[in-house]
Design a protein around this motif. Structure first.
Motif, short mmCIF file in Angstrom:
data_model
loop_
_atom_site.label_atom_id
_atom_site.label_comp_id
_atom_site.label_asym_id
_atom_site.label_seq_id
_atom_site.Cartn_x
_atom_site.Cartn_y
_atom_site.Cartn_z
N ALA A 94 0.85 -1.18 0.00
CA ALA A 94 0.00 0.00 0.00
C ALA A 94 0.89 1.24 0.00
O ALA A 94 1.90 1.27 0.72
CB ALA A 94 -0.92 0.03 1.22
N PRO A 95 0.57 2.25 -0.80
CA PRO A 95 1.32 3.50 -0.75
C PRO A 95 1.29 4.11 0.65
O PRO A 95 0.40 3.83 1.46
CB PRO A 95 0.57 4.40 -1.75
N ALA A 96 2.28 4.95 0.93
CA ALA A 96 2.45 5.49 2.28
C ALA A 96 1.20 6.21 2.78
O ALA A 96 0.87 6.16 3.97
CB ALA A 96 3.65 6.43 2.31
N ALA A 97 0.47 6.87 1.88
CA ALA A 97 -0.71 7.63 2.29
C ALA A 97 -1.82 6.73 2.81
O ALA A 97 -2.76 7.20 3.47
CB ALA A 97 -1.24 8.46 1.13
N CYS A 98 -1.73 5.43 2.54
CA CYS A 98 -2.76 4.48 2.96
C CYS A 98 -2.56 3.95 4.37
O CYS A 98 -3.42 3.23 4.89
CB CYS A 98 -2.80 3.29 1.99
N LEU A 99 -1.43 4.29 5.00
CA LEU A 99 -1.07 3.69 6.28
C LEU A 99 -0.65 4.75 7.29
O LEU A 99 0.22 5.59 7.00
CB LEU A 99 0.09 2.71 6.11
N GLY A 100 -1.26 4.75 8.46
CA GLY A 100 -0.75 5.51 9.59
C GLY A 100 -0.76 7.02 9.45
O GLY A 100 0.04 7.70 10.11
N GLN A 101 -1.66 7.55 8.66
CA GLN A 101 -1.75 9.00 8.51
C GLN A 101 -2.70 9.60 9.55
O GLN A 101 -3.62 8.93 10.02
CB GLN A 101 -2.23 9.36 7.10
N ASP A 102 -2.47 10.86 9.90
CA ASP A 102 -3.32 11.51 10.91
C ASP A 102 -4.78 11.53 10.50
O ASP A 102 -5.68 11.48 11.36
CB ASP A 102 -2.84 12.95 11.16
N ASP A 103 -5.04 11.61 9.19
CA ASP A 103 -6.42 11.67 8.70
C ASP A 103 -7.02 10.30 8.46
O ASP A 103 -8.14 10.20 7.95
CB ASP A 103 -6.47 12.47 7.38
N GLY A 104 -6.31 9.24 8.83
CA GLY A 104 -6.85 7.90 8.66
C GLY A 104 -7.20 7.59 7.22
O GLY A 104 -6.42 7.83 6.31
N LEU A 105 -8.42 7.09 7.00
CA LEU A 105 -8.84 6.71 5.65
C LEU A 105 -8.96 7.90 4.71
O LEU A 105 -8.92 7.74 3.49
CB LEU A 105 -10.19 5.99 5.70
N PHE A 106 -9.08 9.11 5.27
CA PHE A 106 -9.27 10.28 4.41
C PHE A 106 -7.98 10.73 3.74
O PHE A 106 -8.02 11.57 2.83
CB PHE A 106 -9.84 11.44 5.23
N ALA A 107 -6.85 10.22 4.15
CA ALA A 107 -5.57 10.74 3.66
C ALA A 107 -5.25 10.30 2.23
O ALA A 107 -4.56 11.00 1.50
CB ALA A 107 -4.43 10.31 4.59
N ALA A 108 -5.73 9.13 1.83
CA ALA A 108 -5.33 8.55 0.55
C ALA A 108 -6.29 8.94 -0.57
O ALA A 108 -7.49 9.09 -0.36
CB ALA A 108 -5.26 7.03 0.66
N THR A 109 -5.74 9.07 -1.77
CA THR A 109 -6.55 9.28 -2.96
C THR A 109 -7.04 7.94 -3.50
O THR A 109 -6.54 6.88 -3.10
CB THR A 109 -5.73 9.97 -4.05
N TRP A 110 -8.00 8.00 -4.42
CA TRP A 110 -8.48 6.76 -5.00
C TRP A 110 -7.35 6.01 -5.72
O TRP A 110 -7.25 4.78 -5.63
CB TRP A 110 -9.63 7.00 -5.97
N ASP A 111 -6.50 6.73 -6.42
CA ASP A 111 -5.41 6.05 -7.13
C ASP A 111 -4.52 5.29 -6.16
O ASP A 111 -4.07 4.17 -6.46
CB ASP A 111 -4.57 7.06 -7.92
N GLU A 112 -4.25 5.87 -4.99
CA GLU A 112 -3.42 5.19 -3.99
C GLU A 112 -4.15 3.98 -3.41
O GLU A 112 -3.55 2.91 -3.23
CB GLU A 112 -3.03 6.18 -2.89
N VAL A 113 -5.44 4.15 -3.13
CA VAL A 113 -6.23 3.04 -2.62
C VAL A 113 -6.34 1.94 -3.66
O VAL A 113 -6.23 0.74 -3.35
CB VAL A 113 -7.63 3.52 -2.19
N ALA A 114 -6.53 2.31 -4.92
CA ALA A 114 -6.63 1.32 -5.99
C ALA A 114 -5.37 0.48 -6.08
O ALA A 114 -5.44 -0.74 -6.31
CB ALA A 114 -6.91 2.01 -7.32
N THR A 115 -4.22 1.10 -5.90
CA THR A 115 -2.97 0.36 -5.92
C THR A 115 -2.93 -0.65 -4.78
O THR A 115 -2.56 -1.82 -4.97
CB THR A 115 -1.77 1.32 -5.80
N ALA A 116 -3.31 -0.21 -3.58
CA ALA A 116 -3.32 -1.12 -2.43
C ALA A 116 -4.25 -2.30 -2.67
O ALA A 116 -3.90 -3.46 -2.37
CB ALA A 116 -3.75 -0.37 -1.17
N LEU A 117 -5.43 -2.04 -3.21
CA LEU A 117 -6.39 -3.11 -3.45
C LEU A 117 -5.94 -4.05 -4.57
O LEU A 117 -6.12 -5.27 -4.48
CB LEU A 117 -7.76 -2.53 -3.77
N GLN A 118 -5.33 -3.50 -5.60
CA GLN A 118 -4.86 -4.33 -6.70
C GLN A 118 -3.78 -5.30 -6.25
O GLN A 118 -3.83 -6.49 -6.53
CB GLN A 118 -4.34 -3.47 -7.85
N ILE A 119 -2.79 -4.77 -5.52
CA ILE A 119 -1.65 -5.60 -5.12
C ILE A 119 -2.01 -6.53 -3.97
O ILE A 119 -1.59 -7.69 -3.94
CB ILE A 119 -0.45 -4.72 -4.72
#
Length: 260
Positions: A94-119
Motif C-alpha cells: 500500500a502506498p504510504a498515504a494508505c497507512l498511519g496518517q493523521d487523517d486515517g482513511l481520508f488521507a489517501a486518494t483513489w489512485d493510492e487506494v486502488a494500488t493497495a487493493l490491486q496488489i
C-alpha cells in the motif's frame, strides 16, 4: 516430509526476515521443490535471500500488477516444472498515504487506494487464475493474512485490503473447489518484517499482542505461521477450504488481557 514430490510456488520472498522466506524454507525441509517469484529491482534482493535457503530455488519474474507477467507464468511453470501442487500468496503493498496518517482513511486518494487493493486483494484471484492451467489435482493455495475483523491502529486501507482478501479467498474456495483446489488463509500475528517496519503504528499493534496473547507472541519468529502454511499445503487438510487459520498466540479469541 509433508510436501515430498510436490512443487510449491512461493511469492513475496524479499529478505530472510520475510514470512514467505520461512515458508519456503519449511516447505523445502518438508520435501518440496520450491519456486520463487520476484520482479524488477527486487529480483537481486530475492536472489540473495534465495541463496540462504537449504536448496537455492529457481526464481520466475512476476509482477502481479502486470498482465503480461501473469499470462506468462503458467507456460514457464509447465516448461520447467510440469505442474504446481501449491501456491503461497504473500503479496501485499500500500502506498504510504494508505497507512498511519493523521487523517486515517481520508488521507489517501483513489489512485493510492486502488494500488493497495490491486496488489493486496485482487492479486489473489489473479494469481489463482494465472496458475490454474498447471495446478495439480488436490492442490492448495494459501495466502498470508492479518486479522481484518476489527480496525487496528495505523493499518487503515491495508486493513480494508485484507478484509477484501479474506472475502476473495472464500469466493475462490467456492469457485475452485469443484476442481479439487483448496484455498485458505493464515492470519499471523504481527511479525517484524521489512513490510511491517513500513507501518508507522507497528509498535502499537505489537503492544496489543504483548498484552493479550494467551500463548505469548514473538514478533521475530515467523516459523509458527510458516508451519501452518505448510500444513495447509499438504494433504493433512484434505477437506478444509475457505478457512482462516489464526496463528497469533490466541489474540483473536480473547477480548481483553487476562490477569498477570
Amino acid at each position: 516430509m509433508l510436501l515430498e514430490r510436490r512443487t510449491i510456488l512461493v511469492t513475496g520472498v524479499l529478505t530472510p526476515s520475510s514470512i514467505a522466506f520461512t515458508c519456503a524454507r519449511v516447505a523445502q525441509e518438508q520435501g518440496a521443490t520450491v519456486v520463487l517469484t520476484s520482479f524488477g529491482r527486487a529480483l537481486a534482493t530475492t536472489g540473495r535471500a534465495a541463496r540462504k535457503l537449504p536448496v537455492e530455488p529457481a526464481i520466475l519474474e512476476l509482477d502481479v500488477a502486470d498482465q503480461a507477467h501473469l499470462d506468462a507464468l503458467a507456460p514457464q511453470i509447465a516448461e520447467r516444472f510440469g505442474r504446481l501442487d501449491g501456491v503461497v500468496h504473500a503479496v501485499g503493498y500500500a502506498p504510504a498515504a494508505c497507512l498511519g496518517q493523521d487523517d486515517g482513511l481520508f488521507a489517501a486518494t483513489w489512485d493510492e487506494v486502488a494500488t493497495a487493493l490491486q496488489i493486496s486483494t485482487w492479486s489473489l484471484p489473479a494469481l489463482a487464475k494465472a496458475v490454474l492451467p498447471v495446478l495439480a489435482d488436490r492442490s492448495s493455495i494459501v495466502g498470508l493474512d492479518f486479522d481484518a475483523t476489527v480496525a487496528w491502529p495505523a493499518y487503515d486501507w491495508m486493513g480494508v485490503a485484507k478484509a477484501g482478501l479474506e472475502s476473495a479467498s472464500r469466493y475462490l474456495a467456492r469457485d475452485l473447489g469443484p476442481q479439487g483446489v483448496r484455498v485458505n488463509l493464515v492470519a499471523a500475528g504481527p511479525l517484524r518484517t521489512v513490510a511491517a517496519r513500513s507501518i508507522p503504528g507497528f509498535r502499537q499493534i505489537d503492544a496489543v499482542w504483548q498484552d493479550r496473547a494467551p500463548l505469548g507472541w514473538d514478533v521475530d519468529d515467523p516459523e509458527p505461521a510458516a508451519k501452518a502454511v505448510v500444513a495447509l499445503l499438504s494433504d493433512w487438510f484434505p477437506a478444509t477450504t475457505g478457512e482462516i487459520v489464526h496463528v497469533d498466540g490466541g489474540v483473536h479469541a480473547v477480548g481483553a488481557a487476562g490477569p498477570s
